[in-house]
Write a protein that holds these residues in place. Structure first.
Motif, PDB file in Angstrom:
ATOM      1  N   LYS A   1       0.795  -1.295  -0.008  1.00 42.51           N
ATOM      2  CA  LYS A   1       0.039  -0.001   0.080  1.00 42.51           C
ATOM      3  C   LYS A   1       1.071   1.178  -0.016  1.00 42.51           C
ATOM      4  N   ARG A   2       2.008   1.222   0.722  1.00 44.06           N
ATOM      5  CA  ARG A   2       2.853   2.395   0.699  1.00 44.06           C
ATOM      6  C   ARG A   2       3.378   2.410  -0.488  1.00 44.06           C
ATOM      7  N   LEU A   3       3.715   1.591  -1.329  1.00 45.45           N
ATOM      8  CA  LEU A   3       4.499   1.790  -2.656  1.00 45.45           C
ATOM      9  C   LEU A   3       3.267   2.198  -3.557  1.00 45.45           C
ATOM     10  N   VAL A   4       2.206   1.711  -3.376  1.00 52.70           N
ATOM     11  CA  VAL A   4       1.220   2.175  -4.509  1.00 52.70           C
ATOM     12  C   VAL A   4       0.676   3.451  -4.099  1.00 52.70           C
ATOM     13  N   ASP A   5       0.567   3.765  -2.949  1.00 56.92           N
ATOM     14  CA  ASP A   5      -0.113   5.265  -2.703  1.00 56.92           C
ATOM     15  C   ASP A   5       1.023   6.369  -3.141  1.00 56.92           C
ATOM     16  N   ALA A   6       2.275   6.030  -3.185  1.00 59.49           N
ATOM     17  CA  ALA A   6       3.404   6.926  -3.641  1.00 59.49           C
ATOM     18  C   ALA A   6       3.513   6.981  -5.191  1.00 59.49           C
ATOM     19  N   MET A   7       2.758   6.059  -5.773  1.00 59.06           N
ATOM     20  CA  MET A   7       2.683   6.296  -7.395  1.00 59.06           C
ATOM     21  C   MET A   7       1.439   7.177  -7.806  1.00 59.06           C
ATOM     22  N   PRO A   8       1.847   8.012  -9.067  1.00 62.25           N
ATOM     23  CA  PRO A   8       0.780   8.921  -9.469  1.00 62.25           C
ATOM     24  C   PRO A   8      -0.350   8.104 -10.237  1.00 62.25           C
ATOM     25  N   SER A   9      -1.466   8.762 -10.471  1.00 62.49           N
ATOM     26  CA  SER A   9      -2.387   8.303 -11.487  1.00 62.49           C
ATOM     27  C   SER A   9      -1.749   7.500 -12.831  1.00 62.49           C
ATOM     28  N   GLY A  10      -2.396   6.512 -13.224  1.00 61.26           N
ATOM     29  CA  GLY A  10      -1.883   5.690 -14.380  1.00 61.26           C
ATOM     30  C   GLY A  10      -0.696   4.814 -14.090  1.00 61.26           C
ATOM     31  N   SER A  11      -0.591   4.540 -12.718  1.00 61.94           N
ATOM     32  CA  SER A  11       0.693   3.760 -12.563  1.00 61.94           C
ATOM     33  C   SER A  11       0.137   2.178 -12.501  1.00 61.94           C
ATOM     34  N   TYR A  12       1.091   1.233 -12.482  1.00 61.80           N
ATOM     35  CA  TYR A  12       0.855  -0.197 -12.563  1.00 61.80           C
ATOM     36  C   TYR A  12       1.660  -0.857 -11.508  1.00 61.80           C
ATOM     37  N   LEU A  13       0.999  -2.092 -11.039  1.00 57.73           N
ATOM     38  CA  LEU A  13       1.386  -2.905 -10.229  1.00 57.73           C
ATOM     39  C   LEU A  13       1.493  -4.370 -10.777  1.00 57.73           C
ATOM     40  N   ALA A  14       2.687  -5.033 -10.611  1.00 58.11           N
ATOM     41  CA  ALA A  14       2.661  -6.504 -11.106  1.00 58.11           C
ATOM     42  C   ALA A  14       3.331  -7.167  -9.906  1.00 58.11           C
ATOM     43  N   ILE A  15       2.730  -8.249  -9.684  1.00 56.72           N
ATOM     44  CA  ILE A  15       3.149  -9.137  -8.654  1.00 56.72           C
ATOM     45  C   ILE A  15       3.261 -10.681  -8.970  1.00 56.72           C
ATOM     46  N   ALA A  16       4.261 -11.169  -8.744  1.00 52.07           N
ATOM     47  CA  ALA A  16       4.394 -12.744  -8.703  1.00 52.07           C
ATOM     48  C   ALA A  16       4.481 -13.308  -7.236  1.00 52.07           C
ATOM     49  N   HIS A  17       3.918 -14.087  -6.961  1.00 47.50           N
ATOM     50  CA  HIS A  17       3.937 -14.585  -5.436  1.00 47.50           C
ATOM     51  C   HIS A  17       3.860 -16.224  -5.472  1.00 47.50           C
ATOM     52  N   ALA A  18       4.827 -16.751  -4.849  1.00 47.63           N
ATOM     53  CA  ALA A  18       4.766 -18.264  -4.478  1.00 47.63           C
ATOM     54  C   ALA A  18       3.445 -18.492  -3.781  1.00 47.63           C
ATOM     55  N   SER A  19       2.645 -19.731  -4.371  1.00 46.20           N
ATOM     56  CA  SER A  19       1.307 -20.082  -3.800  1.00 46.20           C
ATOM     57  C   SER A  19       1.518 -21.620  -3.283  1.00 46.20           C
ATOM     58  N   ASN A  20       0.544 -21.786  -2.713  1.00 44.48           N
ATOM     59  CA  ASN A  20       0.329 -23.325  -2.181  1.00 44.48           C
ATOM     60  C   ASN A  20      -0.817 -23.917  -2.519  1.00 44.48           C
ATOM     61  N   GLU A  21      -1.671 -23.379  -3.473  1.00 42.92           N
ATOM     62  CA  GLU A  21      -2.679 -23.900  -4.035  1.00 42.92           C
ATOM     63  C   GLU A  21      -2.567 -25.129  -4.935  1.00 42.92           C
TER      64      GLU A  21
END
Length: 252
Positions: free
Chosen positions: A179-199
């Protein structure tokens, strides 16, 4: 343009006797920038989870497709890549600058061996810029402050957190950091995540997690799709949303 700080590769920081995620990942991808401890752990994990090498390759494929989309269709020209890992083929700046040579990329990692290689290999086009920050995701303020030297925070930025949030063990802390990283970004920015999963393969995943946390660093946690989706709270998901890396925008 490149501007890299000097690396501190003292024995206190670079422990070659304990496996580290960046170097084990390098081993799985067929690289040579790893030590005996990394190969031993990497091979042990592969015995427990035989498709781990395919998973590593799929994650790299996701990076290529995601950055290509961001630099191409989305028109992003600035990237904050947190959890860089050791340089290999098709790094973020290479993918982005192949689409838009003026792209500016800031890499962030906390492993001193990664820093040494970044200084040597993560070079930019003349039109763009690359920079490297030695910092930990646990300290987003340091990352954001240092990134302002290269990135213009009045213009859209793509934040990529690929295979790094799974090393923030506390879920609430991980959400606060994102949230801190996203809140620091201006409008029009993007977030990409790859995360280890146990599913997928939950029993083998738990065996691997326990082995890894006893024999390598940093310790890891797996999360399910619902928890990973929570990191995108307040954002508008790009289709197809939160899916396995191998299924994200793969051409039929």
């Amino acid at each position: 343009m490149t501007d890299f700080p000097s690396a501190d590769t003292s024995s206190e920081k670079l422990d070659t006797g304990v496996a580290h995620t960046a170097r084990v990942w390098n081993y799985w991808l067929g690289g040579k920038d790893n030590f005996a401890a990394d190969r031993e752990v990497g091979e042990a994990v592969r015995q427990m989870l035989p498709h781990v090498v395919v998973t590593a390759q799929a994650d790299r494929g996701f990076l290529i497709r995601a950055v290509s989309f961001l630099a191409g269709e989305a028109g992003i020209r600035q990237f904050l890549d947190v959890g860089t890992g050791l340089p290999t083929a098709n790094n973020t700046h290479q993918v982005a600058q192949s689409v838009a040579p003026e792209s500016r990329i800031v890499y962030v990692d906390n492993d001193p061996l990664v820093l040494v290689h970044a200084r040597a290999l993560l070079t930019s086009t003349a039109e763009g810029a690359t920079n490297y920050i030695e910092a930990d995701l646990h300290d987003p303020e340091k990352i954001l402050q240092a990134a302002t030297e290269t990135l213009d925070f009045s213009q859209p930025i793509a934040v990529t957190l690929l295979g790094v949030l799974n090393f923030i063990l506390d879920f609430d802390e991980a959400r606060v950091i994102v949230k801190r990283l996203v809140d620091a970004m201006p409008s029009g920015s993007y977030l990409a995540i790859a995360h280890a999963s146990n599913e997928c393969f939950p029993e083998q995943a738990e065996e691997v997690r326990q082995f890894w946390n006893s024999n390598a660093k940093p310790p890891i946690v797996f999360r399910d799709a619902q928890q990973i989706s929570a990191f995108f709270e307040g954002t508008e998901l790009v289709e197809p949303g939160v899916v396995s890396c191998s299924r994200w925008r793969v051409l039929p």
